[in-house]
Design a protein around this motif. Structure first.
Motif, PDB file in Angstrom:
ATOM      1  N   UNK A 134       9.142   1.310  15.307  1.00 52.89           N
ATOM      2  CA  UNK A 134       9.125  -0.155  15.401  1.00 52.89           C
ATOM      3  C   UNK A 134       7.700  -0.683  15.550  1.00 52.89           C
ATOM      4  N   UNK A 135       6.906  -0.019  16.378  1.00 49.92           N
ATOM      5  CA  UNK A 135       5.516  -0.443  16.551  1.00 49.92           C
ATOM      6  C   UNK A 135       4.727  -0.299  15.255  1.00 49.92           C
ATOM      7  N   UNK A 136       4.997   0.759  14.508  1.00 43.04           N
ATOM      8  CA  UNK A 136       4.284   0.965  13.241  1.00 43.04           C
ATOM      9  C   UNK A 136       4.663  -0.108  12.223  1.00 43.04           C
ATOM     10  N   UNK A 137       5.940  -0.488  12.193  1.00 40.88           N
ATOM     11  CA  UNK A 137       6.386  -1.497  11.221  1.00 40.88           C
ATOM     12  C   UNK A 137       5.814  -2.873  11.555  1.00 40.88           C
ATOM     13  N   UNK A 138       5.780  -3.235  12.826  1.00 41.64           N
ATOM     14  CA  UNK A 138       5.332  -4.571  13.211  1.00 41.64           C
ATOM     15  C   UNK A 138       3.810  -4.697  13.293  1.00 41.64           C
ATOM     16  N   UNK A 139       3.126  -3.622  13.614  1.00 46.72           N
ATOM     17  CA  UNK A 139       1.677  -3.692  13.787  1.00 46.72           C
ATOM     18  C   UNK A 139       0.906  -3.288  12.537  1.00 46.72           C
ATOM     19  N   UNK A 140       1.531  -2.508  11.692  1.00 50.84           N
ATOM     20  CA  UNK A 140       0.865  -2.039  10.478  1.00 50.84           C
ATOM     21  C   UNK A 140       1.460  -2.747   9.281  1.00 50.84           C
ATOM     22  N   UNK A 141       0.671  -3.570   8.621  1.00 49.82           N
ATOM     23  CA  UNK A 141       1.167  -4.312   7.468  1.00 49.82           C
ATOM     24  C   UNK A 141       1.424  -3.400   6.273  1.00 49.82           C
ATOM     25  N   UNK A 142       0.765  -2.282   6.216  1.00 48.15           N
ATOM     26  CA  UNK A 142       0.955  -1.330   5.120  1.00 48.15           C
ATOM     27  C   UNK A 142       1.777  -0.130   5.590  1.00 48.15           C
ATOM     28  N   UNK A 143       2.831  -0.427   6.346  1.00 49.12           N
ATOM     29  CA  UNK A 143       3.630   0.660   6.919  1.00 49.12           C
ATOM     30  C   UNK A 143       4.375   1.457   5.854  1.00 49.12           C
ATOM     31  N   UNK A 144       4.658   0.837   4.704  1.00 48.72           N
ATOM     32  CA  UNK A 144       5.374   1.554   3.654  1.00 48.72           C
ATOM     33  C   UNK A 144       4.558   2.723   3.110  1.00 48.72           C
ATOM     34  N   UNK A 145       3.234   2.637   3.225  1.00 51.34           N
ATOM     35  CA  UNK A 145       2.393   3.734   2.743  1.00 51.34           C
ATOM     36  C   UNK A 145       2.472   4.958   3.645  1.00 51.34           C
ATOM     37  N   UNK A 146       2.979   4.787   4.876  1.00 54.78           N
ATOM     38  CA  UNK A 146       3.137   5.924   5.778  1.00 54.78           C
ATOM     39  C   UNK A 146       4.328   6.791   5.416  1.00 54.78           C
ATOM     40  N   UNK A 147       5.220   6.285   4.560  1.00 53.20           N
ATOM     41  CA  UNK A 147       6.410   7.022   4.154  1.00 53.20           C
ATOM     42  C   UNK A 147       6.254   7.476   2.710  1.00 53.20           C
ATOM     43  N   UNK A 148       6.917   8.553   2.341  1.00 49.94           N
ATOM     44  CA  UNK A 148       6.879   8.971   0.929  1.00 49.94           C
ATOM     45  C   UNK A 148       7.553   7.936   0.024  1.00 49.94           C
ATOM     46  N   UNK A 149       7.308   8.065  -1.252  1.00 51.70           N
ATOM     47  CA  UNK A 149       7.919   7.150  -2.212  1.00 51.70           C
ATOM     48  C   UNK A 149       9.420   7.407  -2.267  1.00 51.70           C
ATOM     49  N   UNK A 150      10.183   6.317  -2.149  1.00 52.88           N
ATOM     50  CA  UNK A 150      11.640   6.433  -2.153  1.00 52.88           C
ATOM     51  C   UNK A 150      12.139   6.375  -3.588  1.00 52.88           C
ATOM     52  N   UNK A 151      12.702   7.495  -4.052  1.00 45.99           N
ATOM     53  CA  UNK A 151      13.184   7.560  -5.434  1.00 45.99           C
ATOM     54  C   UNK A 151      14.484   6.809  -5.624  1.00 45.99           C
ATOM     55  N   UNK A 152      15.238   6.592  -4.569  1.00 42.81           N
ATOM     56  CA  UNK A 152      16.525   5.913  -4.696  1.00 42.81           C
ATOM     57  C   UNK A 152      16.394   4.398  -4.764  1.00 42.81           C
ATOM     58  N   UNK A 164      15.752  -2.076  -1.096  1.00 44.80           N
ATOM     59  CA  UNK A 164      16.937  -2.925  -0.987  1.00 44.80           C
ATOM     60  C   UNK A 164      17.244  -3.255   0.469  1.00 44.80           C
ATOM     61  N   UNK A 165      17.082  -2.272   1.346  1.00 41.53           N
ATOM     62  CA  UNK A 165      17.309  -2.520   2.766  1.00 41.53           C
ATOM     63  C   UNK A 165      16.283  -3.491   3.329  1.00 41.53           C
ATOM     64  N   UNK A 166      15.043  -3.358   2.885  1.00 42.98           N
ATOM     65  CA  UNK A 166      13.995  -4.270   3.336  1.00 42.98           C
ATOM     66  C   UNK A 166      14.281  -5.694   2.889  1.00 42.98           C
ATOM     67  N   UNK A 167      14.737  -5.871   1.651  1.00 42.43           N
ATOM     68  CA  UNK A 167      15.070  -7.206   1.140  1.00 42.43           C
ATOM     69  C   UNK A 167      16.266  -7.783   1.893  1.00 42.43           C
ATOM     70  N   UNK A 168      17.265  -6.941   2.165  1.00 44.46           N
ATOM     71  CA  UNK A 168      18.451  -7.417   2.893  1.00 44.46           C
ATOM     72  C   UNK A 168      18.088  -7.859   4.311  1.00 44.46           C
ATOM     73  N   UNK A 169      17.230  -7.093   4.979  1.00 40.97           N
ATOM     74  CA  UNK A 169      16.808  -7.473   6.334  1.00 40.97           C
ATOM     75  C   UNK A 169      16.007  -8.766   6.304  1.00 40.97           C
ATOM     76  N   UNK A 170      15.148  -8.915   5.274  1.00 42.69           N
ATOM     77  CA  UNK A 170      14.370 -10.155   5.174  1.00 42.69           C
ATOM     78  C   UNK A 170      15.241 -11.371   4.942  1.00 42.69           C
TER      79      UNK A 170
END
Length: 206
Positions: free
Chosen positions: A105-123, A128-134
């Protein structure tokens, strides 16, 4: 009075622990749905060896859902039996889970480029989950806070139950049985004093 307080905390812990279990079941169901979609798109199971990128998001979501369910079962057993070992394990697992969620949670809220910390999602399910939450941020926020509150209160109640200790009433029967057994004669076949055979020479004369 102590047993009533202990039973009250047990009921509260089971109730809040059930919230964690429902979240785990929901995550498992969502993972099964993602597996089904992946099979339709690729024609293969995500657990088979293939040339497609590893669907780590499905693995992670399914693993977290199963972990939530296992922790819930262990918490219910610990609350029901008040076993010290089960309570220690539940406290440890819940503490590690809370720390992990806090770091993410701290990484997502404090790091604007948090998606780069995770591997590329092939699915594409992460996007889609990020858009739904937004789009449903208020609803998702209250769901997340409810799950977090359930985990935190379950953790605190498990610590309280560990401090209170087990029910003493459960040991009364065993204590009485051991006390009664200690009063029994060592020789089970010992003769009844009323039927003892005595030498006639020592019988008192009337």
């Amino acid at each position: 009075m102590g047993s009533l307080i202990r039973s009250f905390f047990q009921s509260l812990m089971k109730m809040f622990n059930a919230i964690v279990g429902m979240a785990g079941i929901a995550m498992v169901i969502y993972s099964l749905w993602m597996i089904r979609v992946w099979q339709k798109q690729t024609g293969q199971s995500p657990f088979d060896d293939s040339d497609y990128p590893v669907p780590w998001f499905i693995y992670t979501f399914l693993g977290l859902g199963v972990t939530f369910c296992v922790i819930t079962c262990s918490g219910h057993i610990a609350a029901e039996t008040l076993n010290g070992c089960c309570l220690y394990l539940y406290i440890m697992f819940m503490f590690l889970l809370l720390v992990l969620e806090g770091v993410i949670t701290a990484d997502v809220f404090l790091n604007r480029k948090w998606e780069q910390d995770f591997p590329k999602d092939a699915t594409g399910n992460l996007h889609e989950l990020k858009v739904f939450i937004g789009q449903n941020f208020d609803f998702c926020k209250w769901i997340g806070l409810s799950i977090l509150a359930g985990q935190g209160l379950s953790f605190l109640l498990s610590v309280v139950l560990k401090a209170l200790g087990p029910h003493r009433d459960r040991y009364y029967d065993s204590d009485e049985e051991s006390y009664a057994a200690s009063r029994r004669p060592l020789l089970r076949n010992s003769a009844d004093p009323s039927h003892l055979v005595v030498d006639p020479r020592y019988v008192p004369k009337k």
